[in-house]
Design a protein around this motif. Sequence first.
Motif, PDB file in Angstrom:
ATOM      1  N   TYR A  26       4.005   5.258   8.344  1.00 53.09           N
ATOM      2  CA  TYR A  26       4.614   5.177   7.007  1.00 53.09           C
ATOM      3  C   TYR A  26       5.896   5.994   6.944  1.00 53.09           C
ATOM      4  O   TYR A  26       6.769   5.712   6.119  1.00 53.09           O
ATOM      5  N   LEU A 162      -3.288  -2.343  -4.993  1.00 57.29           N
ATOM      6  CA  LEU A 162      -2.897  -2.223  -3.593  1.00 57.29           C
ATOM      7  C   LEU A 162      -3.565  -1.012  -2.949  1.00 57.29           C
ATOM      8  O   LEU A 162      -3.948  -1.049  -1.773  1.00 57.29           O
ATOM      9  N   ASN A 166      -5.940  -1.447   0.309  1.00 56.18           N
ATOM     10  CA  ASN A 166      -5.635  -0.717   1.535  1.00 56.18           C
ATOM     11  C   ASN A 166      -6.793   0.184   1.946  1.00 56.18           C
ATOM     12  O   ASN A 166      -7.085   0.345   3.141  1.00 56.18           O
ATOM     13  N   THR A 170      -8.697  -0.296   5.495  1.00 56.49           N
ATOM     14  CA  THR A 170      -8.788   0.842   6.418  1.00 56.49           C
ATOM     15  C   THR A 170     -10.235   1.131   6.793  1.00 56.49           C
ATOM     16  O   THR A 170     -10.543   1.412   7.958  1.00 56.49           O
ATOM     17  N   LEU A 209      -4.215  -6.818   6.277  1.00 54.22           N
ATOM     18  CA  LEU A 209      -3.170  -5.794   6.165  1.00 54.22           C
ATOM     19  C   LEU A 209      -1.786  -6.427   6.156  1.00 54.22           C
ATOM     20  O   LEU A 209      -0.926  -6.060   5.346  1.00 54.22           O
ATOM     21  N   VAL A 213      -0.685  -5.941   2.297  1.00 57.32           N
ATOM     22  CA  VAL A 213      -0.160  -4.583   2.183  1.00 57.32           C
ATOM     23  C   VAL A 213       1.270  -4.460   2.718  1.00 57.32           C
ATOM     24  O   VAL A 213       2.179  -4.065   1.992  1.00 57.32           O
ATOM     25  N   ASP A 214       1.471  -4.790   3.988  1.00 53.27           N
ATOM     26  CA  ASP A 214       2.781  -4.579   4.629  1.00 53.27           C
ATOM     27  C   ASP A 214       3.950  -5.234   3.891  1.00 53.27           C
ATOM     28  O   ASP A 214       5.005  -4.608   3.731  1.00 53.27           O
ATOM     29  N   MET A 241      -0.339   5.377  -0.344  1.00 52.35           N
ATOM     30  CA  MET A 241      -0.911   4.558   0.717  1.00 52.35           C
ATOM     31  C   MET A 241      -1.590   5.408   1.786  1.00 52.35           C
ATOM     32  O   MET A 241      -2.667   5.056   2.275  1.00 52.35           O
ATOM     33  N   SER A 244      -4.809   6.516   0.363  1.00 51.32           N
ATOM     34  CA  SER A 244      -5.825   5.461   0.390  1.00 51.32           C
ATOM     35  C   SER A 244      -6.378   5.292   1.800  1.00 51.32           C
ATOM     36  O   SER A 244      -7.554   4.967   1.981  1.00 51.32           O
ATOM     37  N   ARG A 245      -5.539   5.515   2.813  1.00 53.77           N
ATOM     38  CA  ARG A 245      -6.014   5.492   4.202  1.00 53.77           C
ATOM     39  C   ARG A 245      -7.048   6.584   4.421  1.00 53.77           C
ATOM     40  O   ARG A 245      -8.082   6.361   5.069  1.00 53.77           O
TER      41      ARG A 245
END
Length: 271
Positions: A26, A162, A166, A170, A209, A213-214, A241, A244-245
């Motif tokens: 990121y 989102l 995510n 993950t 993903l 997401v991307d 993000m 969230s991971r």
Amino acid sequence: MEFITEKVILIALFIFIIHSIETLAYAVRLSGARVRMIASALSLFNLMVIVSRLSNMMQQPFTGSLIDTAPKENAMSFVESQFRVLIGSSTLGTLLGILLLPTFVALFSRAIIHLSEAKGSIPAVIKLGLNLDFIVRGLNHIHLPRLSYLKDVRFIDFPFKLFIINMFITAIYTTGVLSALYAALLAPERSSTAIMASGLINGIATILLVIFVDPKISVIADNVVNNRGGYQNLKGVSLMMVSSRLLGTCLAQLLFIPGAIYVAWFTKFIA
């Protein structure tokens, strides 16, 4: 704790590095938007993804061997304890990535500029990065996150749907292979089918993903470069993000056994 062997520690180290790299990915978008060179940033992003995927491929056979070397008595509880250590290492790796995020935003910003000067030569940038003088100057950019890093960041503008997507992706990615391997113990008569299902699970997580997401993060980064959005907005999105991971790796602990049960059940329709 007999289940923590040298092999488990080695695999945990691999997973720790993998999740640290994927979290720091990121930082590449942030750096690209910061120096307004998104296309060059994507080259570094792809390099990090390749390193992460290669490390993941290297650790999978070792992880699979934990099933083969498990004691016959209490094999399931023994392997479960080992796998939960591995999931825990993914959480620690993600946490390290979050702590190093500001540092790597600064380092990647320099790397992207050097990539442009090197006319797109990744080997030239890597050679420069191994230069002692470059390393010493890079050490000046090392610093832990501060509250000032959150200045002007508006989390209220972040799409929380989102965030949830995510987090679940993950969690699936983190526990996919481990759940499939554990399913081999739950359904020994279909063990090979269960183990091969791990690729399908991770493939689905990767596709989700890429689809959900991307693209959204990439559009926000492009808006910064094209003066249609602020850098602070991208920073806020990136921080949410990675958070969230982190929660996703924790959620993986809860999904591990249910995921294994589901894979074992699903193999009945394949075998």
